[in-house]
Design a protein around this motif. Structure first.
Motif, PDB file in Angstrom:
ATOM      1  N   LEU A   1       0.837  -1.211   0.000  1.00  0.00           N
ATOM      2  CA  LEU A   1       0.000   0.000   0.000  1.00  0.00           C
ATOM      3  C   LEU A   1       0.870   1.259   0.000  1.00  0.00           C
ATOM      4  CD1 LEU A   1      -2.925  -1.042   2.383  1.00  0.00           C
ATOM      5  CD2 LEU A   1      -2.890  -1.000  -0.119  1.00  0.00           C
TER       6      LEU A   1
ATOM      7  N   LEU B   1       1.837   2.178  -3.496  1.00  0.00           N
ATOM      8  CA  LEU B   1       0.737   2.487  -4.436  1.00  0.00           C
ATOM      9  C   LEU B   1       0.936   3.865  -5.086  1.00  0.00           C
ATOM     10  CD1 LEU B   1      -2.964   1.724  -3.684  1.00  0.00           C
ATOM     11  CD2 LEU B   1      -2.351   3.979  -4.515  1.00  0.00           C
TER      12      LEU B   1
ATOM     13  N   ILE C   1       0.294  -0.776  -8.086  1.00  0.00           N
ATOM     14  CA  ILE C   1       1.089  -1.151  -6.913  1.00  0.00           C
ATOM     15  C   ILE C   1       2.239  -2.006  -7.420  1.00  0.00           C
ATOM     16  CG2 ILE C   1       1.067  -2.613  -4.820  1.00  0.00           C
ATOM     17  CD1 ILE C   1      -1.938  -1.955  -4.534  1.00  0.00           C
TER      18      ILE C   1
ATOM     19  N   TYR D   1      -7.483  -3.243  -3.064  1.00  0.00           N
ATOM     20  CA  TYR D   1      -7.357  -2.028  -2.250  1.00  0.00           C
ATOM     21  C   TYR D   1      -7.192  -0.811  -3.166  1.00  0.00           C
ATOM     22  CZ  TYR D   1      -6.965  -4.771   1.983  1.00  0.00           C
ATOM     23  OH  TYR D   1      -7.231  -5.617   3.026  1.00  0.00           O
TER      24      TYR D   1
END
Ligand code: 5GP
Ligand code: MN
Length: 337
Positions: free
Chosen positions: A222, A225, A236, A259
């Motif tokens: 994350l 990202l 990502i 996500y």
């Protein structure tokens, strides 16, 4: 499947057969769930039935009923080849082109068995005598339920089959939230619960088995990202070094790409993951709306899948892959912005 095809399959299975059931390489919940459900069903007949998977699968699938009996081609090559050569019926589940089974392709293509495809991916190849292909279906598990029903055997569905089918429908629909989840999907799910699928414990067995290192790998992904605002796109990256740092186990990166798609306004999300063993970058692509990641993956990254979920690969380095991806995006600006 039309009536003639159903009759054809019925006639084929009326006499004892040596049957092999094959899921795609790197099998997911739907691939393992559908092959196991069909295996439990066919074993109730007079047949000899074996599942031969191209390779191993994540440990969060290693509780499923019958799972320990699956033969893995890459571990037991000679044994698997013998079983495949002796087969007279081969079911291929959750894929529709023999290139999706990796190293097994040549052995399987040389088999003289009658092929039956059950699958929901787009653009099926023409290798099966009986093709049950429906790209509107939520999952191959939902199709196995219909298949058993077509053969008049819905009443034979027991708790083991129900558990396997429930698992694959749940994983392929993102727990019943993707567009392909229909009222029929929900009716089938209700029937599967009635037949013994324990919904809460299945959900727990699949999703609540995180290791600390997997959560840390997610945190790392994350942080990596990147938002490309002009294209409503995110990507990502996960490098080899990061996988090693967080003690990567098969399946650990599953779901990470979603996500990216959960960011407000995002229409296209990609994750690029360096392969630990071979020099290529594996990618997972997800989209919302009409933008087809299946077409995108086919056109540029030697892959495919569905309109909103697909995969592919790149032989370039991570840097080269990201560069190629961002350059290609410019061609899609009007569709994505
Ligand atoms: P995932 O990104 O979760 O690996 O895969 C998403 C969807 O795309 C799945 O339905 C999967 O079967 C399909 N898919 C993933 N990788 C490939 C690939 O390399 N080639 C093709 N044809 N389909 C893929
Ligand atoms: Mn599937």
């Amino acid at each position: 499947m039309n009536k003639a095809e159903i009759q054809g399959v019925k006639t084929l299975l009326e006499t004892p057969k040596d049957i092999v059931i094959i899921p795609h390489k790197n099998p997911d919940g739907d691939a393992i769930g559908s092959t196991l459900a069909l295996w439990h069903y066919l074993k109730k007949g007079q047949h000899k039935v074996t599942i031969v998977a191209p390779n191993d699968y994540p440990s969060f699938l290693k509780w499923m009923p019958g799972e320990a009996e699956i033969v893995k081609f890459d571990y037991e090559r000679d044994h698997a080849k013998k079983i495949l050569k002796a087969s007279n019926v081969i079911f291929t589940l959750d894929f529709n082109d023999l290139s999706r089974i990796g190293d097994m392709e040549a052995t399987v293509a040389a088999c003289e068995a009658t092929f039956i495809m059950i699958d929901h991916h787009q653009q099926p190849s023409n290798y099966a005598k009986f093709m049950y292909s429906n790209t509107t279906m939520s999952s191959t598990c939902e199709m196995v339920y219909h298949f058993i029903t077509f053969l008049g055997d819905e009443d034979m569905i027991n708790a083991e089959m129900a558990t396997c089918m429930y698992t694959g429908i749940m994983t392929d629909t993102g727990s019943f939230r993707f567009k392909a989840t229909t009222s029929t999907t929900h009716r089938i799910i209700a029937n599967l619960i009635d037949k013994g699928a324990e919904n809460a414990s299945i959900h727990n067995a699949i999703y609540d088995t995180n290791s600390l290192s997997r959560l840390q790998l997610l945190g790392c992904a994350l942080k990596n990202l990147v938002v490309l605002e002009a294209y409503n796109t995110v990507y990502i990256t996960v490098s080899k070094e990061e996988l090693i740092r967080y003690d990567f186990k098969k399946g650990d990166t599953e779901g990470f790409v979603n996500y990216g798609l959960s960011l407000k306004g995002i229409k296209f999300a990609a994750i690029f993951i360096e392969n630990l063993q071979e020099p290529y970058v594996k990618m997972s692509l997800r989209s919302k709306g009409d933008f087809s990641v299946n077409e995108f993956a086919r056109a540029h990254f030697n892959g495919g899948g569905h309109t909103n979920a697909a995969g592919g690969r790149s032989e370039a380095s991570m840097e080269g892959t990201v560069k190629k991806f961002t350059e290609i995006l410019t061609e899609y600006k009007s569709v994505l912005s």
